[in-house]
Motif scaffolding. Structure first.
Motif: not given
Length: 419
Positions: A109-117, A269-278
């Motif tokens: 969950a924190l990985t989502v947070g730190f990549y997204a915002w 940006p594509v990789v960041r989106i991929g990390a959030v989705v992953a």
């Protein structure tokens, strides 16, 4: 357990859905973060560690699949350990899984947070947990549908990255030299990378919600594992040949640094989106697995029995899901666990060690795997667990010790506790 028994879950998942659940668990945030610590331990020899981890994961997958076909109920190794080895061993596996994977949920969950915002990482993490808990609450079929979308996006991002790297002309094949590899480093890398493979257990822990489990589960687990190994190996080679082992080991975001190294910053940006989705996919599957094991342990009264309730309309263990969602939300709101989940790797290896020991006891009529499979799996789990960094081993032992103490106190206070 058949789906028409009181307190049982609905069988809605086919082979494709089960494979997607496994891929959603394995091809997750691990590929965006696990390569760097593995490179710190083994350099380019992390590729050997990846192969070692894959062999052990295959043994574990085979043992788990054979056991899941015999015991197609929620709980995975918790159930297998109780049925084949005794109440304590099943409980120990279940305890390690629930506690270790709850911390992993918070980390994802924190990985989502730190990549997204990054500026509001904890708030975003809590929002992600709440949203995914709501999806799980609505029914496992909806969770499986979302997992398909997540897997498709992540595989597309990784494929684009690999094509970009190999088409850039800026790769260095010499970075794949493993002549200076050490056994300790390789085993430590295997332990770190094994954590990324461990998601196939989600298929087994959903055994009570899979159609024709005796056929579906043994088919889905190897398929999901094989696809994941190929993806990880190709991505690892691309990253190593772009950054080299030293830069990879020092990288906080290896895949982002990789696209920068080959002059493809447009892909960041594509990789960041991929990390959030992953990370979202991993979190979704982790919440599913933890809630199902919690449900199974509550049904056997190793956890409060109220958590064994099944929603009359949605057919899901809603109280277990809500509790897991609440605990993970509190952790993500208050604690940064990204760097403090070493004990989770240790705990999950103990979990699979119990699975292999249980598979050893199967008879030929029950579909026992070749003897070498559970033996190699058990020995491999123990060896790479002990090869993890000392802090991970000590914290893992401490977590298991707390669980053993809880078990002992329950036995003393309730001598009639179900065997």
């Amino acid at each position: 357990m058949s789906s028409d028994q009181p307190g049982s879950l609905r069988r809605e998942l086919g082979t494709f859905d089960a494979v997607m659940v496994g891929l959603g668990s394995m091809i997750g945030a691990g590929i965006f973060a696990a390569l760097a610590p593995a490179a710190q331990s083994a350099g380019s020899a992390l590729l050997i560690g990846l192969c070692v981890a894959a062999v052990i994961a295959y043994c574990n997958a085979t043992s788990s699949a054979r056991l899941a076909a015999v015991y197609p109920a929620s709980g995975g190794t918790y159930v297998y350990g109780r049925k084949r080895l005794g109440d304590f061993w099943g409980y120990l596996a279940g305890w390690g899984f629930v506690v270790g994977k709850t911390a992993s949920c918070a980390a994802m969950a924190l990985t989502v947070g730190f990549y997204a915002w990054p500026a509001h990482a904890h708030a975003v993490a809590v929002a992600a947990v709440v949203a995914l808990t709501a999806i799980n609450y609505a029914g496992v079929q909806k969770s499986a549908w979302l997992t398909r979308v997540i897997v498709a996006i992540v595989l597309s991002v990784l494929a684009a990255l690999v094509v970009t790297v190999f088409g850039s002309g800026r790769i260095d094949a010499a970075a794949l030299d493993v002549t200076d590899a050490s056994l300790t480093g390789v085993l430590q890398a295997a332990g770190l990378l094994f954590f990324a493979f461990a998601g196939y257990a989600r298929i087994a822990t959903l055994g009570e919600e899979v159609r024709e489990p005796a056929r579906t589960i043994p088919r889905a687990i190897p398929i999901a594992l094989g696809i994941t190994l190929v993806v990880y190996a190709v991505v690892a080679v691309a990253v190593l040949t772009s950054l080299g082992p030293s830069r990879l080991a020092a990288s906080a975001a290896p895949l982002l640094d990789t696209v920068a190294a080959v002059g493809a910053r447009w892909m960041e940006p594509v990789v960041r989106i991929g990390a959030v989705v992953a990370a979202t996919g991993s979190l979704l599957a982790l919440i599913l697995g933890v809630s199902r094991t919690t449900f199974a342990m509550a049904r056997d009264r190793h956890l409060p029995h109220a958590l064994a309730a099944v929603h009359p309309r949605n057919g899901v263990p809603y109280r277990a899901e809500l509790l897991v969602g609440l605990v993970v939300s509190v952790l993500t709101a208050t604690v940064d666990l990204r760097g403090a989940i070493g004990f989770s790797s240790f705990a999950v290896l103990v979990y699979y060690a119990v699975a292999n020991a249980a598979a050893w006891t199967l008879s030929p009529a029950e579909g026992r795997p070749p003897r070498i499979v559970p033996v190699l799996g058990l020995i491999g789990c123990v060896v790479i667990a002990l090869a993890l960094p000392p802090s991970s081993v000590l914290s893992g032992v401490a977590v298991l010790a707390v669980g053993i103490a809880v078990y002992a106190l329950r036995r003393i206070s309730d001598p009639g506790m179900r065997e």
